[in-house]
Design an enzyme around this catalytic site. Structure first.
Site, PDB file in Angstrom:
ATOM      1  N   GLY A 169      35.889  31.444  74.886  1.00  0.00           N
ATOM      2  CA  GLY A 169      34.620  31.219  73.864  1.00  0.00           C
ATOM      3  C   GLY A 169      34.676  32.282  72.722  1.00  0.00           C
ATOM      4  O   GLY A 169      35.261  32.947  72.667  1.00  0.00           O
ATOM      5  N   GLY A 170      33.658  32.438  72.341  1.00  0.00           N
ATOM      6  CA  GLY A 170      33.108  33.497  71.417  1.00  0.00           C
ATOM      7  C   GLY A 170      33.227  34.608  72.114  1.00  0.00           C
ATOM      8  O   GLY A 170      33.236  35.792  71.287  1.00  0.00           O
ATOM      9  N   GLY A 404      62.382  47.147  48.540  1.00  0.00           N
ATOM     10  CA  GLY A 404      61.145  47.286  48.673  1.00  0.00           C
ATOM     11  C   GLY A 404      60.670  47.895  50.066  1.00  0.00           C
ATOM     12  O   GLY A 404      59.543  48.680  50.157  1.00  0.00           O
ATOM     13  N   ALA A 405      61.409  47.694  50.775  1.00  0.00           N
ATOM     14  CA  ALA A 405      61.299  48.400  52.316  1.00  0.00           C
ATOM     15  C   ALA A 405      61.396  49.835  52.305  1.00  0.00           C
ATOM     16  O   ALA A 405      60.443  50.293  53.116  1.00  0.00           O
ATOM     17  CB  ALA A 405      62.244  47.502  53.504  1.00  0.00           C
TER      18      ALA A 405
HETATM   19  C1  HXC Z   1      26.233  31.216  84.424  1.00  0.00           C
HETATM   20  C2  HXC Z   1      28.183  31.214  85.452  1.00  0.00           C
HETATM   21  C3  HXC Z   1      28.968  30.933  84.046  1.00  0.00           C
HETATM   22  C4  HXC Z   1      28.282  31.008  83.149  1.00  0.00           C
HETATM   23  C5  HXC Z   1      30.398  30.916  85.839  1.00  0.00           C
HETATM   24  N1  HXC Z   1      29.234  30.870  86.544  1.00  0.00           N
HETATM   25  N2  HXC Z   1      30.200  30.880  84.576  1.00  0.00           N
HETATM   26  N3  HXC Z   1      26.898  31.013  85.567  1.00  0.00           N
HETATM   27  N4  HXC Z   1      26.937  30.922  83.333  1.00  0.00           N
HETATM   28  N5  HXC Z   1      28.918  30.906  81.864  1.00  0.00           N
HETATM   29  C6  HXC Z   1      28.884  31.025  87.796  1.00  0.00           C
HETATM   30  C7  HXC Z   1      29.281  29.824  88.641  1.00  0.00           C
HETATM   31  O1  HXC Z   1      28.067  28.973  88.554  1.00  0.00           O
HETATM   32  C8  HXC Z   1      29.383  30.206  89.976  1.00  0.00           C
HETATM   33  O2  HXC Z   1      28.523  30.412  90.629  1.00  0.00           O
HETATM   34  C9  HXC Z   1      30.194  31.694  89.647  1.00  0.00           C
HETATM   35  O3  HXC Z   1      29.977  32.143  88.380  1.00  0.00           O
HETATM   36  C10 HXC Z   1      31.801  31.627  89.783  1.00  0.00           C
HETATM   37  O4  HXC Z   1      32.184  30.665  89.139  1.00  0.00           O
HETATM   38  P1  HXC Z   1      33.231  29.372  89.414  1.00  0.00           P
HETATM   39  O5  HXC Z   1      33.096  28.411  88.842  1.00  0.00           O
HETATM   40  O6  HXC Z   1      32.918  29.094  91.083  1.00  0.00           O
HETATM   41  O7  HXC Z   1      34.684  30.354  89.516  1.00  0.00           O
HETATM   42  P2  HXC Z   1      35.955  29.742  88.765  1.00  0.00           P
HETATM   43  O8  HXC Z   1      36.414  28.786  89.830  1.00  0.00           O
HETATM   44  O9  HXC Z   1      36.880  31.061  89.143  1.00  0.00           O
HETATM   45  O10 HXC Z   1      35.986  29.759  87.516  1.00  0.00           O
HETATM   46  C11 HXC Z   1      35.582  30.790  86.458  1.00  0.00           C
HETATM   47  C12 HXC Z   1      35.386  29.888  85.039  1.00  0.00           C
HETATM   48  C13 HXC Z   1      34.219  28.877  85.354  1.00  0.00           C
HETATM   49  C14 HXC Z   1      36.595  29.210  84.728  1.00  0.00           C
HETATM   50  C15 HXC Z   1      34.744  31.111  84.205  1.00  0.00           C
HETATM   51  O11 HXC Z   1      32.998  29.275  86.124  1.00  0.00           O
HETATM   52  C16 HXC Z   1      33.599  28.175  83.977  1.00  0.00           C
HETATM   53  O12 HXC Z   1      34.281  27.639  83.389  1.00  0.00           O
HETATM   54  N6  HXC Z   1      32.435  28.836  83.726  1.00  0.00           N
HETATM   55  C17 HXC Z   1      31.833  28.098  82.618  1.00  0.00           C
HETATM   56  C18 HXC Z   1      32.481  28.960  81.183  1.00  0.00           C
HETATM   57  C19 HXC Z   1      31.784  28.469  80.115  1.00  0.00           C
HETATM   58  O13 HXC Z   1      31.744  27.396  79.499  1.00  0.00           O
HETATM   59  N7  HXC Z   1      31.053  29.396  79.591  1.00  0.00           N
HETATM   60  C20 HXC Z   1      30.013  29.274  78.414  1.00  0.00           C
HETATM   61  C21 HXC Z   1      31.178  29.508  77.398  1.00  0.00           C
HETATM   62  S1  HXC Z   1      30.434  29.434  75.581  1.00  0.00           S
HETATM   63  P3  HXC Z   1      28.081  30.606  92.346  1.00  0.00           P
HETATM   64  O14 HXC Z   1      26.777  30.668  92.627  1.00  0.00           O
HETATM   65  O15 HXC Z   1      28.684  29.117  92.566  1.00  0.00           O
HETATM   66  O16 HXC Z   1      29.082  31.593  92.807  1.00  0.00           O
HETATM   67  C22 HXC Z   1      30.519  31.033  75.398  1.00  0.00           C
HETATM   68  C23 HXC Z   1      29.848  31.497  74.127  1.00  0.00           C
HETATM   69  C24 HXC Z   1      29.939  32.552  73.737  1.00  0.00           C
HETATM   70  O17 HXC Z   1      30.691  31.955  76.081  1.00  0.00           O
HETATM   71  C25 HXC Z   1      29.555  32.751  72.297  1.00  0.00           C
HETATM   72  C26 HXC Z   1      29.436  34.012  71.720  1.00  0.00           C
HETATM   73  C27 HXC Z   1      29.330  34.066  70.468  1.00  0.00           C
END
Ligand code: HXC
Length: 510
Positions: A169-170, A404-405
């Site tokens: 993502g971002g 040119g290079a």
């Molecule tokens: C809060 C999160 C989290 C998040 C993971 N966790 N991502 N908690 N916010 N963004 C937590 C999970 O709940 C879990 O907690 C622990 O971290 C490990 O995650 P798992 O899913 O068990 O691990 P894994 O299977 O390895 O998967 C990793 C992952 C997945 C692919 C990153 O967790 C995931 O898809 N997370 C969400 C990603 C996402 O959508 N993020 C927001 C994107 S938008 P527990 O307690 O069970 O251990 C963004 C915008 C940024 O980032 C913008 C900037 C401008």
């Protein structure tokens, strides 16, 4: 008093455990080190000083008030690499998946501000699920605060990102604005939208590794500058890189002891260029033979291999090298190689690293793919980067410097300080065959005449002397003495100062 000391130790112990032993074991199970293990490997032993170990998030939604691990998912602080100050943050995947909350971002911002204030590099170790979902817009604001600091620090202190887990993502845009990105194969990925969204929107089925893994980003997209087998290797290579760089844009890179005679003569270089002008040879051989102790730190090794970029040392001092590679696409410039080299040249110029350019270039790659892709704008990036550079520049033409290079590759006209050529150099508008077919078009049906015209053209232009007669080449040098000549040239340029007209900033063709 003893109680208080014990309490402090206990609190520290708890903080060091991050998300707990089970999650640490899971992290290890994936072949990944923990955030703290990474910091320890990156920095000199025992040099790490931590900030904000007891910071916790302030979120009260979704039951978050009951889970407040100390440190809030990122380890931040400072330490040394080979005795030189660096600032570091390392995201802790065991705490809410390393996700970025408002306070997590504040911790990163604090060390970035310190790094800029004190003129030291920042190294960010990324392993995060992105924005802390429970915090919503507060987390997005946190990202933007980090972005703004990345931008302000750009060109002031070196910024290095190491991707050691998810970065999606971002969140990708903070590393994207740093100077170098390194990734670990099979355990890290970067993408703006993940495989599920890609499938929904474009119907493409792709794994995370294919979409944004280390191989993809070092070979296809060029987002990353290097890919390594595991965390340990990646961190060791970051240490090597930091050792080549200055602490900030007002300092020179460190001078390291060297045990390689700057006057070393390399007779084998006299036969490096094959007698047939169309036979390739490996330009890396020249780079390795010029460098102190044959040590070359290559940047973007797997991308646009028709140009080579990286760092060597000469007399213990860092030099950035840009070199055409005749082994790939005959060393042509194209969109990818121009972009790759332009970014490298600008990095060197921003951080006072002298540039050595090794030239064997038959021109720009022709084709609709190139023209439709905007080779005009992309080629101009490299031209612009060289033309605006004020660091010491030394150029050596080993063979072709056509069209040119020739101008683009740090020619005299772009204010390169020393322009050397080997006797095998051919500085011309184009190769003899192409030139003959244009200027003697009427003789095209007469192979004998064409061959004679081509020979005449070659005799006249396929050498360095026409350019040397005009002073575009400062001297024609023996290949064997290149290390000595180049080292002496750079030594003479150590106090180079150039005044440029005031401007807010330039408008490089992006
Ligand atoms: C809060 C999160 C989290 C998040 C993971 N966790 N991502 N908690 N916010 N963004 C937590 C999970 O709940 C879990 O907690 C622990 O971290 C490990 O995650 P798992 O899913 O068990 O691990 P894994 O299977 O390895 O998967 C990793 C992952 C997945 C692919 C990153 O967790 C995931 O898809 N997370 C969400 C990603 C996402 O959508 N993020 C927001 C994107 S938008 P527990 O307690 O069970 O251990 C963004 C915008 C940024 O980032 C913008 C900037 C401008």
């Amino acid at each position: 008093m003893k109680d208080i000391l014990e309490q402090l130790e206990q609190r520290r112990e708890d903080a060091r455990l991050g998300g707990g032993q089970a999650r640490i074991d899971a992290q290890h199970g994936r072949g990944k080190l923990t955030a703290r293990e990474r910091v320890d490997l990156l920095l000199d032993e025992g040099s790490f000083e931590e900030f904000d170990m007891f910071v916790t998030h302030r979120c009260t939604d979704f039951g978050m008030q009951d889970q407040k691990p100390a440190g809030d998912g990122v380890v931040t602080g400072w330490g040394t690499i080979n005795g030189r100050l660096v600032y570091v943050f390392s995201q802790d995947f065991t705490v809410f998946g390393g996700s970025l909350s408002e306070t997590h971002a504040q911790k990163i911002c604090k060390i970035m501000d310190m790094a800029v204030q004190n003129g030291a590099p920042v190294i960010g170790i990324n392993d995060s699920g992105g924005a802390r979902i429970q915090e919503g817009v507060a987390s997005l604001a946190g990202y933007a605060e980090v972005f703004q600091r990345n931008i302000e620090a750009s060109g002031v202190i070196p910024q290095i990102s190491v991707i050691m887990g998810p970065c999606a993502g971002g969140a990708v845009y903070s590393p994207a604005m740093t100077d170098f990105i390194f990734m670990v194969k099979d355990s890290s990925y970067m993408f703006v939208t993940g495989p599920d969204v890609v499938k929904t929107v474009t119907n493409e089925i792709v794994t995370a590794e294919e979409l944004g893994g280390a191989v993809t980003h070092t070979r296809k997209s060029s987002v990353a500058d290097g890919a390594f087998e595991n965390d340990v290797e990646a961190l060791a290579e970051v240490r090597r890189l930091v050792d080549l760089l200055p602490a900030n844009n007002r300092e020179k890179p460190p001078v390291r002891p060297f045990f390689d005679d700057p006057n070393r003569i390399e007779p084998s270089l006299d036969t490096l260029v094959p007698s047939n002008a169309n036979t390739p040879y490996d330009m890396k051989e020249l780079i390795l033979k010029l460098a102190d102790e044959g040590d070359f730190y290559e940047i973007q090794e797997e991308f646009a291999k028709n140009i080579i970029t990286g760092f060597i040392r000469l007399e213990g001092r860092t030099v950035g090298v840009v070199a055409n590679q005749p082994m790939v696409l005959a060393g042509c410039l194209d969109i990818d190689s121009s972009r790759k080299a332009a970014r490298f040249v600008r990095f060197c110029d921003a951080f006072e690293i002298p540039i050595l350019t090794l030239v064997d270039v038959p021109g720009f790659l022709p084709g609709t793919g190139q023209e439709f892709g905007g080779v005009i704008k992309h080629g101009a990036k490299l031209l612009f980067a060289y033309g605006e550079a004020t660091v010491p520049m030394v150029t050596v033409i080993t063979r072709k410097a056509y069209g040119g290079a020739y101008d683009v590759m740090a020619s005299k006209h772009l204010r390169s300080d020393f322009n050397y050529a080997w006797p095998t150099a051919e500085v011309a508008v184009m190769g003899a065959k192409g030139a003959t077919e244009i200027i003697h078009r009427k003789d095209l049906n007469d192979p004998e005449k064409i061959a004679q015209h081509a020979k005449d053209y070659e005799d006249r232009f396929a050498n360095p002397f026409v350019a040397a007669e005009r002073g575009f080449i400062d001297e024609v040098i023996q290949p064997r003495s290149t290390r000595k000549r180049v080292a002496r040239a750079f030594a003479s340029l150590r106090n180079k100062k150039v005044q440029t007209p005031w401007k807010k900033h330039d408008n490089i063709p992006l």
